[in-house]
Design a protein around this motif. Structure first.
Motif, mmCIF file in Angstrom:
data_model
loop_
_atom_site.group_PDB
_atom_site.id
_atom_site.type_symbol
_atom_site.label_atom_id
_atom_site.label_comp_id
_atom_site.label_asym_id
_atom_site.label_seq_id
_atom_site.Cartn_x
_atom_site.Cartn_y
_atom_site.Cartn_z
ATOM 1 N N ALA A 45 41.460 27.415 36.119
ATOM 2 C CA ALA A 45 41.981 28.292 35.062
ATOM 3 C C ALA A 45 42.220 27.515 33.783
ATOM 4 C CB ALA A 45 43.297 28.919 35.496
ATOM 5 N N VAL A 60 39.611 32.166 40.124
ATOM 6 C CA VAL A 60 39.847 31.904 38.706
ATOM 7 C C VAL A 60 41.078 32.700 38.289
ATOM 8 C CG1 VAL A 60 38.782 31.787 36.426
ATOM 9 C CG2 VAL A 60 37.328 31.812 38.451
ATOM 10 N N PHE A 83 43.853 34.077 35.536
ATOM 11 C CA PHE A 83 43.975 34.435 34.117
ATOM 12 C C PHE A 83 45.403 34.844 33.807
ATOM 13 C CE2 PHE A 83 39.631 35.273 35.380
ATOM 14 C CZ PHE A 83 38.898 34.660 34.379
ATOM 15 N N SER A 96 39.340 28.914 29.921
ATOM 16 C CA SER A 96 38.828 29.817 30.965
ATOM 17 C C SER A 96 37.311 29.837 30.866
ATOM 18 C CB SER A 96 39.327 31.253 30.779
ATOM 19 O OG SER A 96 40.663 31.337 30.417
ATOM 20 N N TRP A 138 34.670 28.396 33.633
ATOM 21 C CA TRP A 138 33.711 29.410 34.111
ATOM 22 C C TRP A 138 32.282 28.858 33.998
ATOM 23 C CZ3 TRP A 138 35.246 34.120 36.142
ATOM 24 C CH2 TRP A 138 34.231 35.046 36.428
ATOM 25 N N ARG A 180 32.893 33.489 43.029
ATOM 26 C CA ARG A 180 34.333 33.425 42.724
ATOM 27 C C ARG A 180 34.983 34.804 42.722
ATOM 28 N NH1 ARG A 180 31.729 31.539 37.201
ATOM 29 N NH2 ARG A 180 30.268 30.943 38.798
ATOM 30 N N CYS A 230 38.543 36.744 40.844
ATOM 31 C CA CYS A 230 39.481 36.548 39.734
ATOM 32 C C CYS A 230 40.860 37.068 40.122
ATOM 33 C CB CYS A 230 39.011 37.309 38.495
ATOM 34 S SG CYS A 230 37.408 36.779 37.896
ATOM 35 N N ILE A 269 37.565 39.654 30.525
ATOM 36 C CA ILE A 269 36.713 39.012 31.552
ATOM 37 C C ILE A 269 35.306 39.609 31.465
ATOM 38 C CG2 ILE A 269 36.326 38.707 34.044
ATOM 39 C CD1 ILE A 269 39.401 38.843 34.405
ATOM 40 N N ALA A 296 32.040 41.392 36.769
ATOM 41 C CA ALA A 296 33.420 41.409 37.285
ATOM 42 C C ALA A 296 33.811 42.861 37.533
ATOM 43 C CB ALA A 296 34.357 40.775 36.269
ATOM 44 N N VAL A 340 38.009 41.453 41.180
ATOM 45 C CA VAL A 340 39.168 41.098 40.346
ATOM 46 C C VAL A 340 40.453 41.615 41.000
ATOM 47 C CG1 VAL A 340 40.225 41.266 38.057
ATOM 48 C CG2 VAL A 340 37.726 41.212 38.268
#
Length: 699
Positions: free
Chosen positions: A17, A113, A115, A125, A129, A139, A141, A160, A168, A265
């Motif tokens: 992150a 990841v 946020f 970020s 990424w 990954r 989020c 994102i 995402a 996400v």
């Protein structure tokens, strides 16, 4: 000793992150809920388990990537057989420690990841990424900090989508925001969850609030469409109006996530203990096991033949050493990830990168900074070996009978230099040892001696990076040192083609010296480094003198031709020369090579390159004009400006030489309310008038 957890129940993940997005807090909650720790260490109280270095606790940031192992049974399962082993690496967010992220991502199979729910996607970020993209890492989020004032799930989710990936897709929606944030809605299962108990350890299923029904319906439809478009049979059934069952949807979402076609996400707040258990479920449901990623590829030593190793315990051992660390109790630790086979303590391994054999003494399984000694490490696991002599970051360790060389990790070049000298005679010896140890640990930390002043110069990725290393030298190695002002690490290169000649003749009674070569130089692609091409025909220069010519050219490149800075991205072609039967020697041809390079480079339009930084400045709207004017005066190029709540975010590219001390200037211009982040972008040619000043100073 047999394997405790089958490979399909192993996950190797990293938590990555932007600085301050709450990465380490997420890691701490994971350790608490998985039972590794029985109390939660808070970053703001300096007690985080994963931030175990003194400097990390004082500064409240992560400096080194910490590795740990934990075990998790999904919240929806009652079966002990569903327990999974998760190996986690918590990486730093600060760009000065980019090496830690780079080497961790190289050995991981999946990433989480994190946020900030107020700021959304931030500059770092994007950097992490891109690093994860480079290694093709699947990954998920986690939009964190949704309890904070100003938190906006919509804004963060949109950022994102727009700035990182259109793939995402939300698998959860938050139940309330800011002070009202209570939990989340699982879109696939259509269930809401709240977190009860002192530490949110109890996950309680509850009704989806009526006022969220429309939102849930809309986002669930988007999610299902995204899943079925990656599975033809499902797509067909869906178009006929049949919704696939939940377990089929989860299976397809897992396959699409592993193929990096979809990025689920999640949302929550780690600090307030909401959402982390469901995030762990997501790690198990959607991130790959070592069996889900392609077999690791490498080459045979001394050849380009590609060979692969499957993730199995019963094949030849292969592993990558990704980190060295000095441990005050056991000495040097070499962290490694096993890609195939099993490593047993007491056995011999082959370092195929260095062509050396090493004996494996103790093997440790790490829990952040505490350790457990084990006899064997299996495929897919991360461990640490005590006391390897010649192994450094990026080396391949393998079975001596069946060698392989895995792809190395490529690290960025340092951009800041600092003069350093020991305070006393006693510190002198210790300083040499300390610097050697620290540079072994960190490949972006370089040491060299200035050839004119004989001063020791250390180079790194930024002021904070060097400050932390000097601090570590003092604490861990008890070395007191005086340091100079940080300086920019400039480079030189050429812009056109040219030819040059080097002739070294020395007669002084007895055997003389004779070396003569002709070369052509031309610019190489940016970032490609130095390339030497031997075009000698008909033995104009004997074979044994070719390598010395190349060495001489390399030495001259290190010294540059304009202002003494290293010269990069040059291709040199050796095309002619002469030799003497008696007087020619390796040293004569080395000097001739060096002379030829200087001669050619001076005619090839040499220029100075300076590091350009990507800078993001966040300021209250009132100060916008003043800040942009100031950045322009620093030779900055404003790339974009956007609004974030009641703040302005300015993205710019600015030469590093103009940015020293910027933090103080920014604070005084914005009444202490502005902040900025900075990361290296590229080397660019310096304007003529400024390079002339720099050259004049060096003369």
């Amino acid at each position: 000793m047999a394997r405790e957890y089958p490979l399909e129940r192993v996950r190797d993940i990293g938590i990555i992150a932007h600085i301050d997005a709450g990465k380490t807090t997420v890691s701490e909650r994971i350790l608490f809920y998985t039972g590794v720790s029985h109390k939660i260490g808070e970053v703001h109280e300096g007690e985080a388990i994963m931030d175990w270095m003194e400097q990390e606790q004082e500064r409240g940031i992560t400096i080194t990537s910490a590795a740990t192992t934990c075990f998790w049974k999904p919240t929806y399962s009652q079966d002990k057989k569903d327990e999974h082993r998760i190996n986690i690496i918590d990486t730093p967010g600060h760009v000065d420690f980019t090496v830690e992220v780079e080497r961790s991502l190289r050995v991981l199979d999946g990433g989480v990841v994190v946020f900030d729910g107020v700021a959304g996607v931030e500059p770092q970020s994007e950097t992490v990424w891109r690093q994860a993209d480079k290694y093709n890492i699947p990954r998920i989020c986690f939009i964190n900090k949704l309890d904070r004032t100003g938190a906006s799930w919509e804004f963060s989710y949109k950022s994102i989508h727009e700035r990182l990936s259109p793939n995402a897709i939300a698998v959860q929606l938050p139940l309330g925001l800011e002070a009202n944030h209570e939990g989340s809605v699982d879109l696939l299962a259509q269930k809401a969850y709240k977190f009860e108990g002192e530490r949110g350890e109890k996950v309680v299923e509850t009704e989806i609030p009526a006022n969220m029904a429309e939102d849930v319906k809309k986002h669930r439809a988007n999610l299902i469409e995204k899943i079925v478009e990656n599975d033809d049979a499902m797509m067909e059934a869906y178009l006929e109006g049949k919704e696939p069952p939940l377990d089929e949807l989860k299976r397809a979402l897992r396959a699409a996530t592993i193929a990096y076609k979809v990025i689920p996400v999640y949302c929550g707040t780690a600090l307030k203990n909401k959402g982390v258990q469901l995030l762990l479920d997501g790690v198990i449901d959607y991130l790959p096991s070592p069996l889900d990623v392609p077999p690791v590829e490498g080459t045979k030593p001394d050849s380009e033949d590609v060979i692969t190793r499957e993730a199995k315990d019963d094949v030849s051992f292969s592993a990558l050493a990704f980190k060295l660390q000095n441990d005050p109790f056991v000495g040097q630790l070499t962290y490694f990830r096993v890609y195939s086979g099993v490593l047993t303590s007491g056995s011999y391994i082959y370092n195929s990168t260095k062509d050396t054999k090493e004996r494996v003494g103790r093997i440790l399984r790490m829990h952040s900074n505490s350790r457990e000694e084990v006899k064997e490490v299996f495929t897919g696991e991360i461990g640490a070996i005590v006391g390897l002599k010649g192994t450094t970051t990026g080396d391949t360790l393998c079975d001596p009978e069946n060698p392989i060389v895995l792809e190395r990790i490529v690290f960025p070049e340092p951009v800041v230099d600092l003069k350093i000298e020991p305070k006393t005679k006693a510190d002198q010896e210790r300083m040499g040892l300390a610097l050697k140890r620290l540079s072994d640990e960190d490949p972006t930390f370089k040491i060299h001696t200035d050839k004119d002043t004989l001063e020791t110069i250390i180079s790194g990725m930024g002021e904070l990076h060097l400050e932390v290393l000097v601090d570590r030298m003092k604490r861990e190695f008890k070395v007191e040192a005086n340091i100079g002002q940080p300086q920019v690490a400039y480079k030189e290169t050429i812009r056109s083609e040219a030819q040059g000649e080097g002739k070294y003749i020395k007669q002084s009674g007895g055997k003389g010296q004779y070396g003569h070569c002709k070369i052509k130089v031309e610019p190489n692609e940016s970032g490609a480094g130095f390339e030497f091409v031997n075009e000698i025909k008909g033995g104009a220069i004997p074979q044994e003198f070719i390598t010395p010519v190349e060495k001489g050219i390399k030495e001259a490149l290190d010294r540059g031709v304009i202002a003494g800075y290293p010269m990069v991205d040059v291709r040199a072609r050796l095309y002619d020369g002469t030799f003497h039967d008696v007087d020619s020697s390796e040293s004569a041809f080395k000097i001739a090579g060096s002379m030829a390079l200087r001669d050619a480079a001076q005619k090839a339009n040499p220029v100075i390159l300076e590091p350009i930084m990507r800078v993001e400045v966040i300021v209250p709207t009132d100060f916008m004009g003043e800040i942009t004017g100031d950045l322009n005066s620093k030779r900055g190029r404003i790339e974009s400006m956007e609004d974030r709540l009641n703040l302005k975010v300015i993205d710019a590219k600015v030469p590093l030489s103009e940015m020293f001390g910027y933090v103080t200037r920014l604070r005084s211009m914005t009444e202490g309310r502005g902040s900025y982040t900075m990361e290296f972008d590229a080397f660019e040619e310096m304007p003529k008038n400024i390079s002339q000043e720099l050259i004049a100073k060096k003369q």
